[in-house]
Write a protein that holds these residues in place. Structure first.
Motif, PDB file in Angstrom:
ATOM      1  N   GLY A  13      12.549  -8.967  -9.096  1.00  0.00           N
ATOM      2  CA  GLY A  13      11.336  -8.923  -8.275  1.00  0.00           C
ATOM      3  C   GLY A  13      11.193  -7.871  -7.153  1.00  0.00           C
ATOM      4  O   GLY A  13      10.189  -7.313  -6.893  1.00  0.00           O
ATOM      5  N   SER A  14      12.408  -7.301  -6.485  1.00  0.00           N
ATOM      6  CA  SER A  14      12.429  -6.549  -5.642  1.00  0.00           C
ATOM      7  C   SER A  14      12.076  -5.362  -6.219  1.00  0.00           C
ATOM      8  O   SER A  14      11.418  -4.433  -5.424  1.00  0.00           O
ATOM      9  N   VAL A  15      12.653  -4.920  -7.346  1.00  0.00           N
ATOM     10  CA  VAL A  15      12.191  -3.498  -7.950  1.00  0.00           C
ATOM     11  C   VAL A  15      10.828  -3.581  -8.039  1.00  0.00           C
ATOM     12  O   VAL A  15      10.024  -2.444  -8.238  1.00  0.00           O
ATOM     13  N   GLN A  16      10.106  -4.670  -8.585  1.00  0.00           N
ATOM     14  CA  GLN A  16       8.529  -4.740  -8.880  1.00  0.00           C
ATOM     15  C   GLN A  16       8.137  -4.656  -7.483  1.00  0.00           C
ATOM     16  O   GLN A  16       6.910  -3.713  -7.593  1.00  0.00           O
ATOM     17  N   VAL A  17       8.418  -4.786  -6.388  1.00  0.00           N
ATOM     18  CA  VAL A  17       7.681  -4.895  -5.243  1.00  0.00           C
ATOM     19  C   VAL A  17       8.023  -3.314  -4.558  1.00  0.00           C
ATOM     20  O   VAL A  17       6.950  -2.887  -4.311  1.00  0.00           O
ATOM     21  N   VAL A  18       8.901  -2.780  -4.875  1.00  0.00           N
ATOM     22  CA  VAL A  18       9.302  -1.288  -4.652  1.00  0.00           C
ATOM     23  C   VAL A  18       8.288  -0.559  -5.633  1.00  0.00           C
ATOM     24  O   VAL A  18       7.581   0.542  -4.956  1.00  0.00           O
ATOM     25  N   ARG A  19       8.326  -0.736  -6.827  1.00  0.00           N
ATOM     26  CA  ARG A  19       7.567   0.082  -7.792  1.00  0.00           C
ATOM     27  C   ARG A  19       5.886  -0.143  -7.218  1.00  0.00           C
ATOM     28  O   ARG A  19       5.152   0.793  -7.301  1.00  0.00           O
ATOM     29  N   LYS A  20       5.463  -1.179  -6.743  1.00  0.00           N
ATOM     30  CA  LYS A  20       4.133  -1.548  -6.551  1.00  0.00           C
ATOM     31  C   LYS A  20       3.651  -0.896  -5.365  1.00  0.00           C
ATOM     32  O   LYS A  20       2.791  -0.176  -5.089  1.00  0.00           O
ATOM     33  N   SER A  21       4.864  -0.631  -4.197  1.00  0.00           N
ATOM     34  CA  SER A  21       4.783  -0.042  -2.905  1.00  0.00           C
ATOM     35  C   SER A  21       4.412   1.304  -3.158  1.00  0.00           C
ATOM     36  O   SER A  21       3.660   1.902  -2.602  1.00  0.00           O
ATOM     37  N   ALA A  22       5.296   1.905  -4.109  1.00  0.00           N
ATOM     38  CA  ALA A  22       5.240   3.417  -4.496  1.00  0.00           C
ATOM     39  C   ALA A  22       3.902   3.919  -4.957  1.00  0.00           C
ATOM     40  O   ALA A  22       3.193   4.714  -4.773  1.00  0.00           O
ATOM     41  N   GLU A  23       3.282   2.681  -5.923  1.00  0.00           N
ATOM     42  CA  GLU A  23       2.037   3.093  -6.526  1.00  0.00           C
ATOM     43  C   GLU A  23       1.012   3.244  -5.349  1.00  0.00           C
ATOM     44  O   GLU A  23       0.012   4.141  -5.396  1.00  0.00           O
ATOM     45  N   ILE A  24       0.943   2.310  -4.420  1.00  0.00           N
ATOM     46  CA  ILE A  24      -0.049   2.234  -3.235  1.00  0.00           C
ATOM     47  C   ILE A  24       0.425   3.629  -2.537  1.00  0.00           C
ATOM     48  O   ILE A  24      -0.788   4.293  -2.202  1.00  0.00           O
ATOM     49  N   VAL A  51      -1.987  -6.408  -3.199  1.00  0.00           N
ATOM     50  CA  VAL A  51      -2.285  -5.267  -2.380  1.00  0.00           C
ATOM     51  C   VAL A  51      -2.503  -5.387  -0.891  1.00  0.00           C
ATOM     52  O   VAL A  51      -1.734  -4.720  -0.207  1.00  0.00           O
ATOM     53  N   ALA A  52      -3.143  -6.589  -0.690  1.00  0.00           N
ATOM     54  CA  ALA A  52      -3.137  -7.130   0.726  1.00  0.00           C
ATOM     55  C   ALA A  52      -1.973  -7.399   1.217  1.00  0.00           C
ATOM     56  O   ALA A  52      -1.480  -6.942   2.609  1.00  0.00           O
ATOM     57  N   ARG A  53      -1.146  -7.900   0.644  1.00  0.00           N
ATOM     58  CA  ARG A  53       0.267  -8.372   1.108  1.00  0.00           C
ATOM     59  C   ARG A  53       1.313  -7.077   1.229  1.00  0.00           C
ATOM     60  O   ARG A  53       1.889  -7.011   2.058  1.00  0.00           O
ATOM     61  N   ILE A  54       0.955  -6.232   0.426  1.00  0.00           N
ATOM     62  CA  ILE A  54       1.972  -5.051   0.560  1.00  0.00           C
ATOM     63  C   ILE A  54       1.553  -4.233   1.582  1.00  0.00           C
ATOM     64  O   ILE A  54       2.468  -3.557   2.406  1.00  0.00           O
ATOM     65  N   LEU A  55       0.172  -4.054   1.746  1.00  0.00           N
ATOM     66  CA  LEU A  55      -0.462  -3.169   3.198  1.00  0.00           C
ATOM     67  C   LEU A  55       0.143  -3.690   4.074  1.00  0.00           C
ATOM     68  O   LEU A  55       0.525  -3.009   4.952  1.00  0.00           O
TER      69      LEU A  55
END
Length: 262
Positions: A13-24, A51-55
């Motif tokens: 899950g942490s890897v996915q968050v990092v990956r999605k953050s990098a995409e943004i 997106v809203a959460r990661i932003l």
């Protein structure tokens, strides 16, 4: 085994968050420095709630900054970028020249680039004196109360508008906070080709700066000299201005320069 699965699941899950953050973060570029959340959703294909959460997290960690409803790269990333820029042609060409300027005048000398309404130090040569201003590569500072900032504002109306829109803030009793006075200073910078700041950022600290221009004439960086006000007086700054201008021109032209005179 369950605990292992839980740990692996958390790690995944942490890897996915990092990956999605990098995409943004990858959505931002020189041509798209500001984006709305809806545009980020479209570019990444991620759910709007994700997106809203990661932003929110990226803004909280200063990896992004929010201006109204738009987002841009945060100062934390800008500081990191200074290290990455160390391998660029500008930095490679500028480092020995900035060092030569420091050797000539004995004061702290640097090369600064602009990121939004801030300036980032990408080269720093420490003063040979015992009483000095302690700067460093990657340092992020405001444009307004500095000679380097005046260089960027004087030769780029968009930068000036950005600073004025943010509001002029007093850092010391000498900081220029009257727009009319600032415009007068910038006109002088354009006329003489260099800028001087007298105790505007910190009491007892003066600086001068000269523009580094690209082939098409744009100001892409500023060579700066900073020192205590008892040493870097207005008269001394005037004496050193020609050296700073020549150093900046040498960086732009990619030629050797060792300093002279003064």
């Amino acid at each position: 085994m369950t605990a292992d699965r839980d740990r692996n699941g958390a790690a995944d899950g942490s890897v996915q968050v990092v990956r999605k953050s990098a995409e943004i973060l990858d959505c931002f570029s020189v041509t798209t420095p500001r984006l709305q959340a809806s545009e980020i959703v479209r570019r990444t294909g991620l759910p709007s709630s994700t997106v809203a959460r990661i932003l929110r997290t990226l803004v909280r960690e200063n990896l992004l900054q929010r201006e109204g409803t738009a987002y841009g790269i945060g100062l934390r990333v800008i500081g990191w970028s200074a290290a990455a820029d160390a391998a660029s042609d500008l930095i490679t060409a500028g480092r020995p020249l900035v060092t030569a300027l420091r050797d000539h005048c004995g004061e702290c000398c640097g090369l600064q680039v602009r990121q939004g309404g801030r300036r980032v130090t990408v080269i720093w040569a420490q003063s040979t004196h015992s009483i000095v201003y302690r700067g460093h590569v990657g340092q992020v500072m405001p444009l307004q109360p500095s000679a380097a900032g005046k260089v960027f504002m004087a030769f780029d109306p968009d930068v000036l508008a950005l600073v004025l829109n943010e509001g002029l803030t007093a850092r010391t009793a000498r900081t220029v906070v009257d727009p009319a006075v600032l415009l007068g200073h910038l006109e002088e910078v354009r006329e003489q080709g260099w800028a001087f700041s007298e105790e505007e950022l910190e009491p007892g600290l003066n600086s001068l700066a000269a523009p580094v221009r690209s082939g098409d004439g744009r100001v892409i960086a500023a060579v700066s000299v900073g020192g205590p006000s008892h040493r870097l007086t207005p008269a001394r700054a005037k004496d050193l201005a020609a050296q700073a201008i020549d150093c900046a021109s040498a960086i732009a032209d990619g030629r050797m320069w060792r300093g002279n005179g003064a």
